[in-house]
Design a protein around this motif. Structure first.
Motif, mmCIF file in Angstrom:
data_model
loop_
_atom_site.group_PDB
_atom_site.id
_atom_site.type_symbol
_atom_site.label_atom_id
_atom_site.label_comp_id
_atom_site.label_asym_id
_atom_site.label_seq_id
_atom_site.Cartn_x
_atom_site.Cartn_y
_atom_site.Cartn_z
ATOM 1 N N UNK A 1 43.947 -53.124 31.558
ATOM 2 C CA UNK A 1 44.141 -52.452 30.279
ATOM 3 C C UNK A 1 44.288 -53.485 29.162
ATOM 4 N N UNK A 2 43.690 -53.174 28.009
ATOM 5 C CA UNK A 2 43.713 -54.074 26.851
ATOM 6 C C UNK A 2 44.121 -53.271 25.622
ATOM 7 N N UNK A 3 45.053 -53.795 24.854
ATOM 8 C CA UNK A 3 45.493 -53.154 23.616
ATOM 9 C C UNK A 3 44.633 -53.665 22.471
ATOM 10 N N UNK A 4 43.823 -52.791 21.906
ATOM 11 C CA UNK A 4 42.902 -53.188 20.835
ATOM 12 C C UNK A 4 43.516 -52.907 19.463
ATOM 13 N N UNK A 5 44.640 -53.522 19.216
ATOM 14 C CA UNK A 5 45.290 -53.432 17.913
ATOM 15 C C UNK A 5 46.176 -54.648 17.737
ATOM 16 N N UNK A 6 46.014 -55.319 16.614
ATOM 17 C CA UNK A 6 46.857 -56.472 16.300
ATOM 18 C C UNK A 6 47.663 -56.218 15.032
ATOM 19 N N UNK A 7 47.928 -54.947 14.789
ATOM 20 C CA UNK A 7 48.679 -54.579 13.585
ATOM 21 C C UNK A 7 50.167 -54.786 13.758
ATOM 22 N N UNK A 8 50.573 -56.030 13.821
ATOM 23 C CA UNK A 8 51.996 -56.352 13.949
ATOM 24 C C UNK A 8 52.727 -56.052 12.637
ATOM 25 N N UNK A 9 54.023 -56.184 12.676
ATOM 26 C CA UNK A 9 54.812 -55.935 11.466
ATOM 27 C C UNK A 9 54.417 -56.898 10.346
ATOM 28 N N UNK A 10 53.996 -58.094 10.717
ATOM 29 C CA UNK A 10 53.598 -59.086 9.724
ATOM 30 C C UNK A 10 52.203 -58.802 9.175
#
Length: 310
Positions: free
Chosen positions: A102-111
């Motif tokens: 499984x791979x998480x395709x989101x890099x929308x971190x708090x920063x």
């Protein structure tokens, strides 16, 4: 004969007659079940995760026994060893399938993706997704409420408090797909692990136009198409302002990673890149000569000119 004896004999006769009738009815409508189903079910890991696409291991075992070819079947929990055992039971030769993760395709971190509002409701991604687009300007990214973590039965996921995103433990992930089904925004995908667990993928699912996506998240895919032009294997497509890398065509050359202006393409488990040495331009760089050497050179030149005149 007394009435009691007659009654007992009558009941016994009715019971025997009913039993005989039920026996013949059962034989008439008997459903044959292949005994191999039980053998295959015992060979399966009994996780009942549904990752195989069937309702539990029993349903998967029935489908395997009925199939003429089991090359397209896979138990994500047991993997190749279990499928080889099943193949031996059914008399099929099973091709080794490449493992997935499984791979998480989101890099929308708090920063990278600042919040614009605050959600005060049930701690469920499905409920939050049905009510509004999330706490940030990106309505496609991770909602951060951990429904995928709750769906994982193998303790292979956890929420990172610093980034607000789910993290997947590759060693524990069995690629059952439960987290994929649980995510309402479809940001989790099953991809091939690749050689030495090396993978390249676009860590973004934002389909907004470039300016809107960039404003919502600093590392969003802006649909510029540079990666598509750079890929020599036609592994990248651009649709709805979003790039996607086909892991079946990707050869892990990493050329697309370098040209991405927002760093939306991620490379995992690769060695650090080697920095190329900067070559000096011998045409433009002049040698440094001391003032004393310059004076001596001029003196020698003047002497040579005097001798030539004589």
């Amino acid at each position: 004969m007394s009435i009691i004896v007659i009654t007992i004999l009558a009941l016994c006769a009715i019971g025997v007659t009913s039993a005989i009738i039920l026996y013949f009815v059962a034989q008439k409508f008997k459903v044959y079940e292949d005994p191999r189903i039980d053998e295959v079910e015992e060979a399966l890991p009994a996780a009942n995760c549904g990752g195989c696409g069937y309702p539990g291991c029993r349903g998967f075992a029935e489908a395997l026994v009925k199939a003429d070819n089991i090359d397209n079947f896979l138990c994500p929990v047991g993997g190749a060893p279990v499928m080889a055992h099943v193949g031996a039971i059914l008399g099929h030769e099973v091709k080794a399938a490449e493992p997935t993760v499984a791979v998480v395709r989101c890099n929308g971190t708090c920063e990278n993706r600042p919040k614009t509002n605050s959600y005060d409701g049930a701690a469920s991604c499905s409920i939050a997704a049905s009510l509004y687009g999330g706490e940030t300007g990106c309505q496609f990214g991770c909602l951060g409420l951990g429904e995928c973590v709750d769906a994982c039965n193998f303790d292979a996921m956890y929420m990172d408090e610093e980034t607000g995103l789910p993290v997947i433990d590759e060693d524990k992930c069995v690629s059952c797909g439960a987290c994929v089904k649980a995510c309402p925004n479809d940001i989790i995908e099953l991809r091939k692990k690749g050689p030495k667990s090396r993978r390249i993928f676009v860590s973004c699912v934002n389909k907004d136009k470039g300016a809107v996506a960039k404003k919502a998240c600093s590392v969003a895919c802006i649909g510029c198409g540079k990666c598509v032009k750079e890929c020599p294997f036609d592994a990248i497509t651009l649709e709805n302002n979003l790039a996607y890398i086909d892991y079946n065509k990707c050869r892990l050359c990493r050329k697309c990673v370098v040209v991405c202006p927002t760093h939306a393409i991620h490379e995992l488990n690769f060695p650090p890149r080697k920095e190329k040495p900067v070559a000096a331009d011998t045409k433009t760089v002049k040698p440094v000569v001391s003032p004393k050497a310059q004076t001596e050179a001029k003196t020698n030149d003047s002497k040579e000119e005097t001798s030539d005149n004589k």
